[in-house]
Scaffold this active site. Structure first.
Site, PDB file in Angstrom:
ATOM      1  N   TYR A   1      -4.378  -6.047  15.898  1.00 17.96           N
ATOM      2  CA  TYR A   1      -5.520  -6.527  15.100  1.00 17.96           C
ATOM      3  C   TYR A   1      -5.422  -8.057  14.949  1.00 17.96           C
ATOM      4  CZ  TYR A   1      -8.201  -7.472  10.864  1.00 17.96           C
ATOM      5  OH  TYR A   1      -9.053  -8.009   9.939  1.00 17.96           O
TER       6      TYR A   1
ATOM      7  N   ASP B   1       1.649  -0.016  13.193  1.00 17.96           N
ATOM      8  CA  ASP B   1       0.346   0.087  12.554  1.00 17.96           C
ATOM      9  C   ASP B   1      -0.371   1.265  13.215  1.00 17.96           C
ATOM     10  OD1 ASP B   1      -2.339  -0.101  11.836  1.00 17.96           O
ATOM     11  OD2 ASP B   1      -2.287  -2.292  11.685  1.00 17.96           O
TER      12      ASP B   1
ATOM     13  N   ARG C   1       1.271  -2.964 -12.937  1.00 19.27           N
ATOM     14  CA  ARG C   1       1.620  -3.611 -11.663  1.00 19.27           C
ATOM     15  C   ARG C   1       2.856  -2.942 -11.088  1.00 19.27           C
ATOM     16  NH1 ARG C   1       4.975  -7.653 -11.657  1.00 19.27           N
ATOM     17  NH2 ARG C   1       4.113  -8.861 -13.373  1.00 19.27           N
TER      18      ARG C   1
ATOM     19  N   LYS D   1      -9.777   2.273   6.325  1.00 18.93           N
ATOM     20  CA  LYS D   1     -10.385   2.944   7.487  1.00 18.93           C
ATOM     21  C   LYS D   1     -10.405   4.465   7.279  1.00 18.93           C
ATOM     22  CE  LYS D   1     -10.001  -1.340   8.928  1.00 18.93           C
ATOM     23  NZ  LYS D   1     -10.993  -2.326   8.577  1.00 18.93           N
TER      24      LYS D   1
HETATM   25  C1  LIG Z   1      -5.504  -1.822  13.099  1.00 13.14           C
HETATM   26  C2  LIG Z   1      -5.770  -2.567  11.836  1.00 13.14           C
HETATM   27  N1  LIG Z   1      -4.749  -2.862  11.024  1.00 13.14           N
HETATM   28  C3  LIG Z   1      -4.917  -3.549   9.881  1.00 13.14           C
HETATM   29  C4  LIG Z   1      -6.167  -3.986   9.504  1.00 13.14           C
HETATM   30  C5  LIG Z   1      -6.327  -4.764   8.232  1.00 13.14           C
HETATM   31  O1  LIG Z   1      -6.820  -3.924   7.245  1.00 13.14           O
HETATM   32  P1  LIG Z   1      -7.634  -4.468   5.963  1.00 13.14           P
HETATM   33  O2  LIG Z   1      -8.957  -4.953   6.472  1.00 13.14           O
HETATM   34  O3  LIG Z   1      -7.707  -3.262   5.088  1.00 13.14           O
HETATM   35  O4  LIG Z   1      -6.838  -5.566   5.374  1.00 13.14           O
HETATM   36  C6  LIG Z   1      -7.274  -3.698  10.311  1.00 13.14           C
HETATM   37  C7  LIG Z   1      -8.630  -4.159   9.922  1.00 13.14           C
HETATM   38  O5  LIG Z   1      -9.569  -4.029  10.662  1.00 13.14           O
HETATM   39  C8  LIG Z   1      -7.064  -2.965  11.508  1.00 13.14           C
HETATM   40  O6  LIG Z   1      -8.075  -2.680  12.331  1.00 13.14           O
END
Ligand SMILES: Cc1ncc(COP(=O)(O)O)c(C=O)c1O
Length: 394
Positions: free
Chosen positions: A113, A186, A60, A211
């Site tokens: 998101y 992000d 961990r 992604k």
């Molecule tokens: C721009 C963006 N940030 C964060 C996330 C969250 O990622 P995760 O689904 O891996 O938790 C997503 C999920 O679609 C996303 O599109």
């Protein structure tokens, strides 16, 4: 453009992605000379002292497969430190929960998101009693107007999900500097190949590695990269102890494997996305296409300045009824209807039909049009993608 404005910059990135650059530690080489870092599943490591001391005690807290991935992620983003989390949301929540104290203040873009928005409204505001100002961050003056001396975090997502809006990272970083507030971006939609927020002045970069970084729709994960030693210490504590939120060794292996082809995949994603965007723009049942690579995107110039490519994400507004839109989605054969993005296969998502959570946003949030279709353009043949859309559109 920031990174690949010269051929050699793109080449350098590709070399780092493949992992052949000979800097830094190469823990996987010890003993066996493996070219591919092995998956270390051991939860614990034999203790030794002195010269034989091991850098890993308990998985961990640190694990060799994760350490290899984190080193690679840091180098891809041009940052000092990287941490791999169990999901993109885990990376974002660790960042927010570490940097925002109870009763704190966050200024966030209003186009993010839906999960991040809910984290802010339900958890950071709801549980921690923080004050969240959602602003239209396309104009950095709106961010400047909301930030004050007590702001704990500025948050932006660019390009944003699903409206494909951009924020000027450098301008917002200047606002953040003026107020001594950390600025997190992000950058999932751009991937490290097409955008370098740390170079533009951000303090923290978050990716859902689910992604583009993994790229094959077979691993959920997240990453945080930062140059700030203090922020790194706080986030490392959250990852390893406080929240205990780590990416498993097998997922680390999958992300590290995906990263090797990131440059090649991103160029093909972009080429196909441009072909699809141009096709859609000319179609009479399409009211509007949102793709930063199109001259018609209101922030096309900003995309040219701060991104080195336009990536593979776009959205469009269908000109018709929801019933017709549903028939269009059902008529697709190459594109798969479904959540997520950034994998080799092309996906479409209609938030109003498929994902009520993404569609129903808080009032402070930028509204998602009812007939908006988000498209993650994959690596299939561009002609097949266009033909699929041509056949399915009424
Ligand atoms: C721009 C963006 N940030 C964060 C996330 C969250 O990622 P995760 O689904 O891996 O938790 C997503 C999920 O679609 C996303 O599109």
């Amino acid at each position: 453009m920031t990174r690949h404005d010269s051929q050699s910059d793109g080449d350098r990135f590709a070399t780092i992605a493949v992992g052949a650059a000979k800097t830094g530690s190469q823990p996987h080489r010890d003993g066996t000379n493996d070219v591919v870092p092995p998956i270390h599943l051991s939860t614990t490591f034999e203790w030794a002292s002195g010269e034989d001391a091991n850098e890993h005690d308990y998985s961990r807290e640190s694990n060799p497969t994760r350490a290899a991935l984190e080193e690679q992620l840091a180098r891809l983003e041009g940052g000092e430190h990287a941490l791999a989390f169990a999901s993109g949301m885990a990376a974002t929540s660790a960042t927010m929960l570490s940097l925002v104290p109870p009763g704190g203040h966050v200024v966030s873009s209003n186009s993010i998101y839906s999960g991040t928005e809910k984290l802010l409204t339900e958890h950071v505001a709801g549980h921690l009693g923080a004050d969240i100002d959602f602003v239209d961050a396309r104009d950095p003056d709106n961010v400047a107007a909301a930030v004050d001396a007590d702001t704990d975090l500025i948050w932006a997502e660019t390009p944003s999900n699903p409206l494909i809006r951009l924020c000027d990272i450098r301008a917002i970083a200047d606002v953040a500097d003026d107020h001594d507030a950390p600025f997190g971006v992000d950058s999932t939609f751009a991937s490290p190949y097409y955008q370098s927020p740390l170079e533009l002045g951000a303090d923290v970069v978050v990716h859902s590695t689910t992604k583009y970084l993994n790229g094959h729709s077979d691993s959920i994960g997240g990453a945080v990269i930062t140059d700030d030693d203090g922020i790194f210490e706080q986030l490392a504590f959250a990852q390893q102890v406080g929240l205990g939120n780590v990416l498993s060794p097998f997922d680390c292996y999958l992300v590290a494997r995906g990263i090797k082809t990131l440059p090649a995949r991103m160029e093909r994603h972009e080429e196909n996305a441009m072909a699809v965007a141009r096709f859609l723009e000319r179609h009479d049942r399409v009211a509007r296409v949102r793709y930063p690579g199109l001259a018609s995107h209101p922030q096309h110039e900003l995309a040219n300045e701060q991104m080195s490519g336009y990536s593979g994400m776009l959205s469009f507004e269908f000109d018709g009824t929801l019933i017709e839109l549903e028939a269009f989605v059902e008529g697709l054969e190459v594109f798969t209807p479904g959540a997520s993005l950034g994998g080799v296969e092309s996906l479409v998502e209609v938030p109003s039909l498929m994902l009520p959570d993404e569609f129903s946003r808080s009032e402070e949030s930028a509204a998602v049009p009812e007939t908006l279709v988000r498209v993650s353009v994959g690596l299939e043949g561009a002609d097949d993608l266009r033909e699929d859309l041509r056949t399915a559109l009424p």
